[in-house]
Design an enzyme around this catalytic site. Sequence first.
Site, short mmCIF file in Angstrom:
data_model
loop_
_atom_site.label_atom_id
_atom_site.label_comp_id
_atom_site.label_asym_id
_atom_site.label_seq_id
_atom_site.Cartn_x
_atom_site.Cartn_y
_atom_site.Cartn_z
N LYS A 35 0.86 -1.18 0.00
CA LYS A 35 0.00 0.00 0.00
C LYS A 35 0.91 1.23 0.00
CE LYS A 35 -3.75 0.19 2.54
NZ LYS A 35 -4.59 0.89 1.52
N CYS A 92 -4.87 9.54 -4.14
CA CYS A 92 -5.40 9.27 -2.80
C CYS A 92 -6.53 10.26 -2.51
CB CYS A 92 -4.35 9.38 -1.71
SG CYS A 92 -5.12 9.15 -0.08
O1 RRO Z 1 -4.75 5.49 2.54
C1 RRO Z 1 -5.81 5.85 1.99
O2 RRO Z 1 -6.69 6.52 2.56
C2 RRO Z 1 -6.10 5.52 0.59
C3 RRO Z 1 -5.18 5.65 -0.43
BR1 RRO Z 1 -3.41 6.13 -0.18
C4 RRO Z 1 -5.59 5.41 -1.77
O3 RRO Z 1 -4.82 5.52 -2.73
N1 RRO Z 1 -6.86 5.05 -1.98
C5 RRO Z 1 -7.75 4.90 -0.99
O4 RRO Z 1 -8.93 4.56 -1.24
N2 RRO Z 1 -7.36 5.14 0.29
#
Ligand code: RRO
Length: 286
Positions: free
Chosen positions: A20, A104
Amino acid sequence: MMLEELESIGKSKSGAILSKSCTLEPRSGNPEPRYSALPFGSINSMGIPNLGYKKYAEFSPKLKQFGKPYIVSVSGMTFEDNVTIVKELSAISEIDFLELNLSCPNLIGKPQVGYDFEQSKILLEKVFSVCKKPLGIKLPPYFDFIHFEQMATVLNQSPLAFVTCINSLGNGLAIDIESETALIKPKGGFGGIGGKYVKPTALANVRKFYELLNKNISIIGVGGIKNGSDVFEFLLCGSTAVQIGTTLVEEGVQCFERIENELRGVMERKGYSSVEDVIGKLKIKK
Ligand code: RRO
């Protein structure tokens, strides 16, 4: 993401290990509850909880032992952070690819870079000037043909290895009617929507970029994949690989083997022996 989680993906039947997103410094992310399963998918506002990019470099020799590509997702908090992280991680030999996250949806006060075409162009130019490794980007969903064309023009000017479509559909809202409360806490309950809700949008984004992008840019499909026929649909639209989000969270790493077997079943039933014969072959009604 902890080393153990990445190792369990390493041991599974997944085709690659994708972390992630990481940032320059470690982050604990947004307050909980920040993820909720929904009847047909999920809502999240995680806020990029991660150990800081250096840890994902440290993990790389261990993760390479699983013999599959190790891909690190990068989502810096600023333009300069992205440049620094890409530069540093692209010098690590056990990392195979970088995926720069332009999408994000959950950072308070920060727009998604992927919705600003000029800013995306400037960032990609800078990032490629320091990157020594194949790099792809993760895009938000687009909904307007003009926006697809504008983004494709930017992307076709970059030496991209791949484009991943799509990140979660930004700023949805899910509610518990008994308590009359939003299901997640951050940002007034707003969060990214994943799962079956977003599959038609994901397929459309894969298809449109397949039509518009240079053929040397691979497309990775993601959004609502729960079984082998879902993967088959993404292949038809032009994806050469897929990512699994909500289903991985809900089912765990066994999902990879199940979905692979189901895809094999669909291909056999339809008389295909190779995914190459499926990729991009979507037919349109005459
Ligand atoms: O960490 C998040 O809140 C998050 C990320 Br980086 C992303 O790219 N997509 C998402 O749905 N959540």
